[in-house]
Design a protein around this motif. Sequence first.
Motif, mmCIF file in Angstrom:
data_model
loop_
_atom_site.group_PDB
_atom_site.id
_atom_site.type_symbol
_atom_site.label_atom_id
_atom_site.label_comp_id
_atom_site.label_asym_id
_atom_site.label_seq_id
_atom_site.Cartn_x
_atom_site.Cartn_y
_atom_site.Cartn_z
ATOM 1 N N PRO A 1 -16.116 -26.300 -14.054
ATOM 2 C CA PRO A 1 -15.922 -25.199 -15.240
ATOM 3 C C PRO A 1 -14.690 -25.617 -16.062
ATOM 4 C CG PRO A 1 -15.802 -24.246 -13.083
ATOM 5 C CD PRO A 1 -15.977 -25.494 -12.600
ATOM 6 N N LEU A 2 -15.126 -25.460 -17.250
ATOM 7 C CA LEU A 2 -14.155 -25.701 -18.361
ATOM 8 C C LEU A 2 -12.768 -25.892 -18.092
ATOM 9 C CD1 LEU A 2 -13.543 -27.371 -21.000
ATOM 10 C CD2 LEU A 2 -13.844 -25.032 -22.187
ATOM 11 N N PRO A 3 -12.128 -24.724 -17.686
ATOM 12 C CA PRO A 3 -10.852 -24.493 -17.365
ATOM 13 C C PRO A 3 -10.418 -25.385 -16.267
ATOM 14 C CG PRO A 3 -11.792 -22.312 -17.722
ATOM 15 C CD PRO A 3 -12.979 -23.371 -17.852
ATOM 16 N N GLU A 4 -11.220 -25.734 -15.318
ATOM 17 C CA GLU A 4 -10.755 -26.468 -14.272
ATOM 18 C C GLU A 4 -10.639 -27.748 -14.558
ATOM 19 O OE1 GLU A 4 -12.336 -27.964 -9.673
ATOM 20 O OE2 GLU A 4 -13.104 -25.812 -10.609
ATOM 21 N N LEU A 5 -11.662 -28.562 -15.449
ATOM 22 C CA LEU A 5 -11.590 -29.491 -15.927
ATOM 23 C C LEU A 5 -10.322 -29.892 -16.816
ATOM 24 C CD1 LEU A 5 -13.111 -32.388 -16.362
ATOM 25 C CD2 LEU A 5 -14.468 -31.620 -18.151
ATOM 26 N N VAL A 6 -10.399 -28.761 -17.795
ATOM 27 C CA VAL A 6 -8.905 -29.068 -18.653
ATOM 28 C C VAL A 6 -7.755 -29.400 -17.745
ATOM 29 C CG1 VAL A 6 -7.405 -27.817 -20.087
ATOM 30 C CG2 VAL A 6 -9.920 -27.825 -20.618
ATOM 31 N N ARG A 7 -7.476 -28.574 -16.785
ATOM 32 C CA ARG A 7 -6.336 -28.550 -15.670
ATOM 33 C C ARG A 7 -6.149 -29.948 -15.064
ATOM 34 N NH1 ARG A 7 -7.213 -23.321 -16.817
ATOM 35 N NH2 ARG A 7 -5.558 -21.906 -16.544
ATOM 36 N N ASP A 8 -7.301 -30.482 -14.733
ATOM 37 C CA ASP A 8 -7.301 -31.754 -14.049
ATOM 38 C C ASP A 8 -6.783 -32.792 -15.229
ATOM 39 O OD1 ASP A 8 -8.356 -30.721 -11.721
ATOM 40 O OD2 ASP A 8 -10.528 -31.470 -12.201
ATOM 41 N N VAL A 9 -7.225 -32.589 -16.536
ATOM 42 C CA VAL A 9 -6.740 -33.696 -17.330
ATOM 43 C C VAL A 9 -5.230 -33.294 -17.611
ATOM 44 C CG1 VAL A 9 -7.160 -34.554 -19.917
ATOM 45 C CG2 VAL A 9 -9.058 -33.824 -18.555
ATOM 46 N N LEU A 10 -4.886 -32.250 -17.603
ATOM 47 C CA LEU A 10 -3.484 -31.873 -17.965
ATOM 48 C C LEU A 10 -2.595 -32.522 -16.810
ATOM 49 C CD1 LEU A 10 -3.696 -28.242 -19.381
ATOM 50 C CD2 LEU A 10 -3.106 -30.275 -20.453
ATOM 51 N N VAL A 11 -3.083 -32.447 -15.513
ATOM 52 C CA VAL A 11 -2.600 -32.908 -14.290
ATOM 53 C C VAL A 11 -2.185 -34.752 -14.521
ATOM 54 C CG1 VAL A 11 -2.718 -33.688 -11.714
ATOM 55 C CG2 VAL A 11 -3.017 -31.341 -12.745
ATOM 56 N N GLY A 12 -3.181 -35.150 -15.235
ATOM 57 C CA GLY A 12 -3.171 -36.431 -15.600
ATOM 58 C C GLY A 12 -2.140 -36.581 -16.687
ATOM 59 N N ALA A 13 -1.701 -35.826 -17.503
ATOM 60 C CA ALA A 13 -0.878 -35.827 -18.467
ATOM 61 C C ALA A 13 0.727 -35.635 -17.824
ATOM 62 C CB ALA A 13 -1.105 -35.070 -19.667
ATOM 63 N N GLY A 14 1.051 -35.409 -16.453
ATOM 64 C CA GLY A 14 2.259 -35.095 -16.091
ATOM 65 C C GLY A 14 2.272 -33.608 -15.822
ATOM 66 N N TRP A 15 1.221 -32.677 -15.979
ATOM 67 C CA TRP A 15 1.484 -31.140 -15.707
ATOM 68 C C TRP A 15 1.285 -31.097 -14.077
ATOM 69 C CZ3 TRP A 15 -2.370 -27.261 -14.911
ATOM 70 C CH2 TRP A 15 -1.718 -25.987 -14.941
ATOM 71 N N THR A 16 1.961 -29.840 -13.834
ATOM 72 C CA THR A 16 1.663 -29.506 -12.568
ATOM 73 C C THR A 16 1.269 -27.966 -12.292
ATOM 74 O OG1 THR A 16 4.131 -28.581 -12.430
ATOM 75 C CG2 THR A 16 3.762 -30.759 -11.465
ATOM 76 N N ARG A 17 0.473 -27.801 -11.411
ATOM 77 C CA ARG A 17 -0.089 -26.530 -11.453
ATOM 78 C C ARG A 17 0.881 -25.525 -11.018
ATOM 79 N NH1 ARG A 17 -5.831 -27.153 -11.379
ATOM 80 N NH2 ARG A 17 -6.122 -29.013 -11.132
ATOM 81 N N GLU A 18 2.035 -25.686 -10.423
ATOM 82 C CA GLU A 18 3.216 -24.970 -10.261
ATOM 83 C C GLU A 18 4.213 -25.044 -11.422
ATOM 84 O OE1 GLU A 18 3.037 -21.991 -8.273
ATOM 85 O OE2 GLU A 18 1.066 -22.874 -7.524
ATOM 86 N N ALA A 19 4.886 -24.044 -11.906
ATOM 87 C CA ALA A 19 6.025 -24.022 -12.726
ATOM 88 C C ALA A 19 7.205 -24.842 -11.975
ATOM 89 C CB ALA A 19 6.349 -22.845 -13.328
#
Length: 735
Positions: A427-445
């Motif tokens: 799903p697009l939202p899941e794919l976007v979050r995977d890419v963002l993790v690669g940019a240094g983002w974490t799923r938890e604040a």
Amino acid sequence: MSQPAQPSPALPAHPSADAVLAALDPEQREVAASPLGPMCVLAGAGTGKTRAITHRIAYGVLSGAYQPQRVLAVTFTARAAGEMRTRLRDLGVGGVQARTFHAAALRQLHYFWPQAIGGAAPEVMSHKAPAVAQAAASLRLQFDRTGIRDLAAEVEWAKVNMLTPETYAAAATAARREPPGIDPTGMARLLEVYEEVKADRGVIDFEDVLLVTVGILAEHDDIARTVRQQYRHFVVDEYQDVNTLQQRLLDLWVGERDDLCVVGDPAQTIYSFTGASPRHLLGFTKKHPKSRVVRLVRNYRSTPQIVSLANLVVRGPSGQARSHSVQLEAQGAAGPQPVLTAHPDDPSEAAAIAAEIAERVAAGTSPADMAILFRTNGQSEAFESALAERDIPYLVRGGERFFSRKEVRDAILLMRGAARSDDASKPLPELVRDVLVGAGWTREAPSSGGAARERWESLAALAALSDDLVATHPEARLPQFVRELDERASAQHAPTVQGVTLASLHAAKGLEWDTVFLAGCSDGFLPITMADTAEAIEEERRLMYVGMTRARRELRLSWSGARTPGARATRRPSRFLDGTTSILGDGARAQRKSTRTVGGGGRNSLKPSLPAKCRGCGAELTTAAQRKTGRCDECPPSYNEATFERLREWRLATARAASVPAFVVFTDATLTAIAEAEPTSESDLSRISGVGARKLGLYGAQVLAVLGGTDVAEVVAGAADGDAETASATTELVD
């Protein structure tokens, strides 16, 4: 909990013209169902004006009255233009040009410049301050960074009012413009040199984009005809903010046709200092006698309690609605009563608001649903510190643009690469979050605040944007999401970032939150001290109204009695709240003191008076020395230090010649008042407290000579012939 938006039936993927109308209330439907001919829409805050005009355009296109590429919708911010394009797209209408005045003019300028002038259009300066500074330096004028910024603002005011160096001085005098550190004649000369600086650099400024486009259209009939053939239907949002230059450009665009719909609210006119004027909105029906006028009064944004308070404030002391104003009628569910809270000082006010926000966040309220609004940008620091101490994320409205942030640019670059290999397996939202993790983002604040939390919130906003896109376009994939981001970046249509918004009242225009903390509701801030005319005071009233109507569910007002802890509480609630005691209680009433005159008796023995106000913070001035200088003890002086030192040097020499203490000549308070006022005539000097007729006769000419730049030694030497007489008179002052 958000205040519910206007209820409307869900539109199909490809709505019909009738379906577009069905989504509107009766007044909005009247706007949309008449897509041709002149129309003036007086739209109160939160009444769905953007909804009305986008549905009007959509109805015009879907009913066949418009060709979408023949429509130009104009507004004042890139964010608003981007929102308009997004809404039109969701209504199934593409091809409509929705732009700011400057963006539309710049496109035309680049396109027609080779034909009208030849060659490529010049570069537009991103900032005019360097050119203004160079112009000032060439005239041997010295200004600090703040002074240069004020001069640049004055240049903008002159240009939007279509003034030249020859016409500026008279217009500025009539408008009571007083740029600091320079008189109207000097400013006119600076305008002339500023134009020479730009010509030497081969550049134009932001206002020139409109001015040159106006010139091309006015002087080249063939180009004007081309533009009018391209655009046949016009919509102008926020029409109360149009200035003289923008109105001239609009007239040239429209030509002899009358397919023009303007939308605005006189009660939200808050940019007159930039040249904006509601006269174009209020005079629209005279200019277009056949125009239809529609009033949008149903407020869908705020609770009845907030709407009632806002109506009381905008009516003013007379309690009568202005004939051209819109009295809002709340449509939403009831909510909490607005509350006014007094605090002992500014830090206490900031700490209390931060504590209340922390409680709400702990209870599950999103920080993005709250805002702290204030009159001046200088008030922001205290709230930033108070929120940071509690690790509450915040963003300052007017700071770095969202799509300019490094983490956002890097994330979009990664998504652009990933879009090439999107096989639709996730799903697009899941794919976007995977890419963002690669940019240094974490799923938890992150648990910390500061810059790390701000970066996280920026990337989280991109993730939330993918959720929004899938909600409206379930088939969307990563390439479509990247295009959406590119369009938003071009329009500066930023997504919502999870943080408490800190914004000045001017920057908050057009935005809304569930809960608004309106801080600094005291005289000196609202109205600001510099508002010294009836017109300026009324604009300050409208500014408070704008701030109140940003709130959807809760409105919390506050003020403080002093600037710093332990200082005398000399402030009072804003005079704009005087008529709101039925809602806010007696604490909203600005108390006015009565002073008994010395000696008593007679009809003047009780003389009501308003204590003088500090021109810096608005605090009441309680001592004679404070009233002389116009400042409280906590505010720094505003005089030129070199001027004050020269006056002190002259006072010391004069006192020594008479063998008296320096204060006998002039007290420190009087000398400070002279330095700050910088009088240019004996008449001006006589108005300063402490300069009586006797001292004016003794020292007036000498003081004016010192202020005029004459060397102190020359002033003292020039007065030597009269030393005996002056010394004798000065001694009498002591006796």
